[in-house]
Motif scaffolding. Structure first.
Motif, mmCIF file in Angstrom:
data_model
loop_
_atom_site.group_PDB
_atom_site.id
_atom_site.type_symbol
_atom_site.label_atom_id
_atom_site.label_comp_id
_atom_site.label_asym_id
_atom_site.label_seq_id
_atom_site.Cartn_x
_atom_site.Cartn_y
_atom_site.Cartn_z
ATOM 1 N N LEU A 183 1.060 -91.224 -16.940
ATOM 2 C CA LEU A 183 1.384 -89.803 -17.096
ATOM 3 C C LEU A 183 1.694 -89.476 -18.544
ATOM 4 N N ARG A 184 2.420 -90.356 -19.223
ATOM 5 C CA ARG A 184 2.704 -90.141 -20.645
ATOM 6 C C ARG A 184 1.404 -90.058 -21.448
ATOM 7 N N ALA A 185 0.463 -90.943 -21.113
ATOM 8 C CA ALA A 185 -0.800 -90.969 -21.842
ATOM 9 C C ALA A 185 -1.644 -89.719 -21.568
ATOM 10 N N ALA A 186 -1.515 -89.172 -20.376
ATOM 11 C CA ALA A 186 -2.333 -88.012 -20.000
ATOM 12 C C ALA A 186 -1.742 -86.688 -20.461
ATOM 13 N N MET A 187 -0.430 -86.646 -20.693
ATOM 14 C CA MET A 187 0.240 -85.392 -21.043
ATOM 15 C C MET A 187 0.286 -85.211 -22.564
ATOM 16 N N PRO A 188 -0.115 -84.049 -23.063
ATOM 17 C CA PRO A 188 -0.017 -83.803 -24.503
ATOM 18 C C PRO A 188 1.444 -83.697 -24.942
ATOM 19 N N GLN A 189 1.684 -83.935 -26.211
ATOM 20 C CA GLN A 189 3.041 -83.891 -26.742
ATOM 21 C C GLN A 189 3.651 -82.512 -26.525
ATOM 22 N N VAL A 221 6.333 -98.107 -13.091
ATOM 23 C CA VAL A 221 6.256 -98.131 -14.559
ATOM 24 C C VAL A 221 4.859 -97.715 -15.010
ATOM 25 N N GLN A 222 3.835 -98.215 -14.345
ATOM 26 C CA GLN A 222 2.475 -97.837 -14.682
ATOM 27 C C GLN A 222 2.248 -96.350 -14.476
ATOM 28 N N LEU A 223 2.830 -95.806 -13.423
ATOM 29 C CA LEU A 223 2.714 -94.373 -13.171
ATOM 30 C C LEU A 223 3.273 -93.574 -14.345
ATOM 31 N N VAL A 224 4.467 -93.941 -14.799
ATOM 32 C CA VAL A 224 5.072 -93.247 -15.933
ATOM 33 C C VAL A 224 4.199 -93.391 -17.177
ATOM 34 N N ARG A 269 15.952 -80.627 -26.783
ATOM 35 C CA ARG A 269 14.984 -80.501 -25.693
ATOM 36 C C ARG A 269 15.610 -80.965 -24.379
ATOM 37 N N ARG A 270 15.396 -80.164 -23.355
ATOM 38 C CA ARG A 270 15.914 -80.511 -22.030
ATOM 39 C C ARG A 270 15.151 -81.717 -21.484
ATOM 40 N N ARG A 271 15.899 -82.652 -20.919
ATOM 41 C CA ARG A 271 15.262 -83.833 -20.350
ATOM 42 C C ARG A 271 14.477 -83.457 -19.097
ATOM 43 N N SER A 272 13.263 -83.913 -19.051
ATOM 44 C CA SER A 272 12.391 -83.592 -17.924
ATOM 45 C C SER A 272 12.591 -84.571 -16.777
ATOM 46 N N ARG A 273 11.964 -84.263 -15.646
ATOM 47 C CA ARG A 273 12.001 -85.189 -14.503
ATOM 48 C C ARG A 273 11.355 -86.524 -14.876
ATOM 49 N N LEU A 274 10.298 -86.459 -15.661
ATOM 50 C CA LEU A 274 9.623 -87.681 -16.065
ATOM 51 C C LEU A 274 10.508 -88.511 -16.994
#
Length: 249
Positions: A175-181, A169-172, A3-8
């Protein structure tokens, strides 16, 4: 398939690496906000990167630190250094703006550069028009004030930078919590939700509103820096200028 590494992904790696400076990380956030079409995220990251000086928005609470305002000079034959400045030492027109609260409007990179000196070094930060104020304070007084400045310990500056990194860090995390796998890039609505959850309020001239106490210690050496005057304080400092030079009214 790899998997290509994303900006996040890259942002997460960099923000968790405390050896990484904040300026390039904030640039990544601006780019992330552009791809997510999030003007509030771009606005906040840009202000933290470039600073709040000269902007109409108020400085966030976590950039306000309590430090001693001091002066150097002579009183007769006695030379004094880092003598605390009381409210009664200041002319009445400057008391509203000067005191023991320093508002750090510099960009994150500028604040980091102030930490380049020895670990026990304090930073001397001059208020706006410090030389003119010292000249005014010397009128009709046997005391001669040569310098007027705040003494800022490294721990206070590090505390401000830590607050910025914690927000990142909280932003990341949000976003992780809001984005589906499997989702690579956050959407505009996911970014908006993340900003709300971490108390970042950015809009038209509205910066982050986060409060965090920062302890200040004492130190040995000194570095030097100036503090510019934000535009929002212009009317107050116009009164200072008029008091210093009445003929220019």
């Amino acid at each position: 398939m790899i998997r290509r590494r994303s900006r996040l992904d890259r942002l997460e790696d960099d923000v968790l690496d405390e050896s990484r400076p904040l300026a390039p990380i904030l640039r990544q956030v601006i780019a992330l906000g552009g791809h997510a079409n999030s003007a509030p995220l771009r606005a906040w990251a840009l202000r933290e990167l470039q600073g709040y000086e000269g902007t109409e928005g108020p400085i966030p609470d976590y950039r306000k630190i309590t430090v001693p305002l001091v002066m150097d000079g002579f009183d007769g034959r006695f030379q004094f250094t880092e003598q605390p400045v009381s409210m009664f030492d200041l002319p009445d027109f400057a008391r509203e703006e000067l005191g023991n609260e320093l508002r750090l409007g510099q960009g994150a990179g500028q604040i980091e550069s102030l930490l380049a000196g020895p670990p026990d070094e304090t930073v001397r930060m001059s208020p706006p028009m410090a030389a003119e104020l010292a000249q005014f304070m010397n009128q009709n007084s046997s005391r001669r004030v040569l310098r007027l400045y705040w003494t800022v310990h490294r721990s206070a500056l590090e505390g401000v930078l830590d607050q910025i990194r914690t927000r990142l860090v909280q932003l990341v995390g949000e976003l992780r919590a809001a984005m589906p796998q499997g989702q690579q890039e956050p959407t505009q609505s996911q970014v908006a939700q993340a900003l709300q959850n971490i108390s970042i309020v950015t809009g038209d001239n509205s910066p982050v509103t986060v409060t965090a106490p920062i302890a200040v210690a004492q130190g040995g050496g000194h570095a030097h820096a100036g503090v510019a005057t934000p535009n929002r304080q212009g009317s107050r400092w116009t009164r200072v200028l008029k008091a210093l030079w009445p003929s220019r009214r």
